[in-house]
Write a protein that holds these residues in place. Sequence first.
Motif, PDB file in Angstrom:
ATOM      1  N   LEU A   1       0.811  -1.220   0.000  1.00 58.94           N
ATOM      2  CA  LEU A   1       0.000   0.000   0.000  1.00 58.94           C
ATOM      3  C   LEU A   1       0.844   1.270   0.000  1.00 58.94           C
ATOM      4  O   LEU A   1       0.299   2.372  -0.022  1.00 58.94           O
ATOM      5  CB  LEU A   1      -0.923   0.005   1.228  1.00 58.94           C
ATOM      6  N   THR A   2       2.167   1.115   0.019  1.00 59.95           N
ATOM      7  CA  THR A   2       3.059   2.275   0.148  1.00 59.95           C
ATOM      8  C   THR A   2       2.811   3.361  -0.898  1.00 59.95           C
ATOM      9  O   THR A   2       2.685   4.546  -0.545  1.00 59.95           O
ATOM     10  CB  THR A   2       4.533   1.829   0.102  1.00 59.95           C
ATOM     11  N   PRO A   3       2.732   3.048  -2.194  1.00 61.94           N
ATOM     12  CA  PRO A   3       2.508   4.132  -3.174  1.00 61.94           C
ATOM     13  C   PRO A   3       1.228   4.906  -2.913  1.00 61.94           C
ATOM     14  O   PRO A   3       1.191   6.135  -3.083  1.00 61.94           O
ATOM     15  CB  PRO A   3       2.444   3.379  -4.511  1.00 61.94           C
ATOM     16  N   PHE A   4       0.170   4.207  -2.480  1.00 62.36           N
ATOM     17  CA  PHE A   4      -1.103   4.874  -2.196  1.00 62.36           C
ATOM     18  C   PHE A   4      -0.972   5.773  -0.961  1.00 62.36           C
ATOM     19  O   PHE A   4      -1.475   6.898  -0.943  1.00 62.36           O
ATOM     20  CB  PHE A   4      -2.203   3.831  -1.978  1.00 62.36           C
ATOM     21  N   GLY A   5      -0.307   5.255   0.072  1.00 57.37           N
ATOM     22  CA  GLY A   5      -0.124   6.044   1.281  1.00 57.37           C
ATOM     23  C   GLY A   5       0.726   7.273   1.043  1.00 57.37           C
ATOM     24  O   GLY A   5       0.414   8.369   1.523  1.00 57.37           O
ATOM     25  N   VAL A   6       1.815   7.109   0.280  1.00 54.59           N
ATOM     26  CA  VAL A   6       2.692   8.240  -0.032  1.00 54.59           C
ATOM     27  C   VAL A   6       1.935   9.297  -0.831  1.00 54.59           C
ATOM     28  O   VAL A   6       2.065  10.500  -0.576  1.00 54.59           O
ATOM     29  CB  VAL A   6       3.930   7.746  -0.810  1.00 54.59           C
ATOM     30  N   PHE A   7       1.124   8.858  -1.786  1.00 55.65           N
ATOM     31  CA  PHE A   7       0.320   9.796  -2.584  1.00 55.65           C
ATOM     32  C   PHE A   7      -0.604  10.624  -1.695  1.00 55.65           C
ATOM     33  O   PHE A   7      -0.640  11.856  -1.789  1.00 55.65           O
ATOM     34  CB  PHE A   7      -0.495   9.025  -3.620  1.00 55.65           C
ATOM     35  N   ALA A   8      -1.364   9.963  -0.816  1.00 57.48           N
ATOM     36  CA  ALA A   8      -2.328  10.666   0.025  1.00 57.48           C
ATOM     37  C   ALA A   8      -1.633  11.599   1.016  1.00 57.48           C
ATOM     38  O   ALA A   8      -2.073  12.739   1.223  1.00 57.48           O
ATOM     39  CB  ALA A   8      -3.195   9.656   0.780  1.00 57.48           C
ATOM     40  N   LEU A   9      -0.549  11.141   1.616  1.00 57.00           N
ATOM     41  CA  LEU A   9       0.171  11.959   2.599  1.00 57.00           C
ATOM     42  C   LEU A   9       0.776  13.197   1.938  1.00 57.00           C
ATOM     43  O   LEU A   9       0.706  14.302   2.474  1.00 57.00           O
ATOM     44  CB  LEU A   9       1.263  11.125   3.266  1.00 57.00           C
ATOM     45  N   MET A  10       1.349  13.018   0.754  1.00 55.51           N
ATOM     46  CA  MET A  10       1.989  14.142   0.061  1.00 55.51           C
ATOM     47  C   MET A  10       0.953  15.147  -0.408  1.00 55.51           C
ATOM     48  O   MET A  10       1.156  16.365  -0.301  1.00 55.51           O
ATOM     49  CB  MET A  10       2.785  13.619  -1.129  1.00 55.51           C
ATOM     50  N   ALA A  11      -0.160  14.661  -0.944  1.00 56.62           N
ATOM     51  CA  ALA A  11      -1.217  15.569  -1.402  1.00 56.62           C
ATOM     52  C   ALA A  11      -1.748  16.395  -0.243  1.00 56.62           C
ATOM     53  O   ALA A  11      -1.985  17.608  -0.384  1.00 56.62           O
ATOM     54  CB  ALA A  11      -2.346  14.766  -2.038  1.00 56.62           C
ATOM     55  N   LYS A  12      -1.932  15.774   0.906  1.00 55.97           N
ATOM     56  CA  LYS A  12      -2.450  16.483   2.071  1.00 55.97           C
ATOM     57  C   LYS A  12      -1.487  17.564   2.544  1.00 55.97           C
ATOM     58  O   LYS A  12      -1.891  18.691   2.855  1.00 55.97           O
ATOM     59  CB  LYS A  12      -2.722  15.486   3.205  1.00 55.97           C
ATOM     60  N   VAL A  13      -0.193  17.240   2.595  1.00 51.15           N
ATOM     61  CA  VAL A  13       0.798  18.206   3.067  1.00 51.15           C
ATOM     62  C   VAL A  13       0.872  19.414   2.132  1.00 51.15           C
ATOM     63  O   VAL A  13       0.854  20.568   2.574  1.00 51.15           O
ATOM     64  CB  VAL A  13       2.186  17.537   3.188  1.00 51.15           C
ATOM     65  N   VAL A  14       0.960  19.164   0.830  1.00 49.43           N
ATOM     66  CA  VAL A  14       1.093  20.262  -0.135  1.00 49.43           C
ATOM     67  C   VAL A  14      -0.166  21.115  -0.171  1.00 49.43           C
ATOM     68  O   VAL A  14      -0.101  22.351  -0.188  1.00 49.43           O
ATOM     69  CB  VAL A  14       1.403  19.704  -1.542  1.00 49.43           C
ATOM     70  N   ALA A  15      -1.333  20.467  -0.143  1.00 48.89           N
ATOM     71  CA  ALA A  15      -2.590  21.221  -0.199  1.00 48.89           C
ATOM     72  C   ALA A  15      -2.781  22.084   1.043  1.00 48.89           C
ATOM     73  O   ALA A  15      -3.358  23.173   0.967  1.00 48.89           O
ATOM     74  CB  ALA A  15      -3.772  20.255  -0.337  1.00 48.89           C
TER      75      ALA A  15
END
Length: 466
Positions: free
Chosen positions: A235-249
């Motif tokens: 699940l790492t790619p999915f988790g990294v995507f969601a975490l990064m999107a949240k931080v940048v947004a």
Amino acid sequence: MTLPLILNLAIAFLVCLLLWRMQVAHVSFTKRVLAGLGLGVLLGAGLQAVYGTPSPEIAATNAWLDVLGSGYVKLLQMIVIPLIMVSIVQAILKLRTAGALGKISFLTIGILLVTTVVAAAIGVLMARLFDLSAVGLTASAAEVARGEYLQGNLAAAKEISLPSMLLSFIPANPFLDMTGARKTSTIAVVVFSIFIGISATGIAGKKPEVFASFSQFVHVAHVIVMRMVTLVLRLTPFGVFALMAKVVAGSSLDTILNLLGFVVASYCALALMFCVHLLMVGAAGFNPRRYLTKIFPVLAFAFTSRTSAGAIPMSVATQTARLGTPEGVANFAASFGATIGQNGCAGIYPAMLAVMIAPTVGIDPMSASFLLPLLAVIAFGSIGVAGVGGGATFAALIVLSAMDLPVALAGLLISVEPLIDMGRTALNVSGSIAAGTVTSRVLGETDMRVFHSDAEINLDSEEQAV
């Protein structure tokens, strides 16, 4: 749900679908993590460009992204304790000698503490080169609140002493420590697991049939736990995507620009210390470029999740499957590295804060009478820092209070804290992996064939645990 929220979530769903298709197509793990990281940045930047910060649309979208991002982190944290226990017990059963265990522990902890002092010195240097100072900074309401929070936690930091810290490593109730109830719970579980392993090896000669049964039980438990690790790491790619999107947004460009000097200085210090790690592994006989390529997925996760402890399963898998480090050494390095000698959170960050704050009370931060005690305090304060969010704050409290500096001024950096913490956490994990890699090499236990191979961590085979 509002229409903008539905559209945002639809885009996020399409990204996850793309990442899943990449997994089905057996695209390499590293490329999938990199894709998740890049797509997260793009989505977060797009949300901020469309809605601005702050906005209710971004807040609502981040709440849903948090289910995927923080949910993934929680799953990793779920398997940390079982992984540490079965891996360390099995490693000791294979070692069979306390001497080998002592060498691994001594080298690993020694490297972690020495690199933390080096990191602190680099933090001091960067703070000086960028002429950072807390003199004249103004505080917003949020920063004042943060300062009051730090001041309120000062008493707990002042009660910390080396004897009490060492005592906290002893698990009076190991089952309580398995819940992560204390800041030193991870180390306490390591100690408990060591006792289990040593006790088992002690009966190997007297009751070989019992020892054989226990060894088989540990082996079965290890296979099952590693299978859990595999399932979660997928699940790492999915988790990294969601975490990064949240931080940048959720980041505000204006607040970042207000403290741009500290942000740039911090990342210059982090980059310089990361180069020190590469020099270490290079001196140990590894190709730094190949090494960096192999550990990138772990660093990407640590960067986006901001949890050193949560990165333990992926760190162990990377060290064993891609760097050729034996499982025992990998587990010791990852476990100790999440609590002792964190180069970013317990080294660079407190050092930079101390140098910034010292002039506010009339102290020359570059005097030997200030720097030498500062480095000593940082080395001591790096022992037992929790590898989760807030660890850097606690380390800073210990250092600032020991140096008699006003801790409330640290609250002035709250605006850029998440941004800097991402880099600090990645450096923490890099330091623990470097410690394990160098320790394994010094002991002559590294399988260089694994390091020189181009094999990925196998997360797709049903037969392969990791």
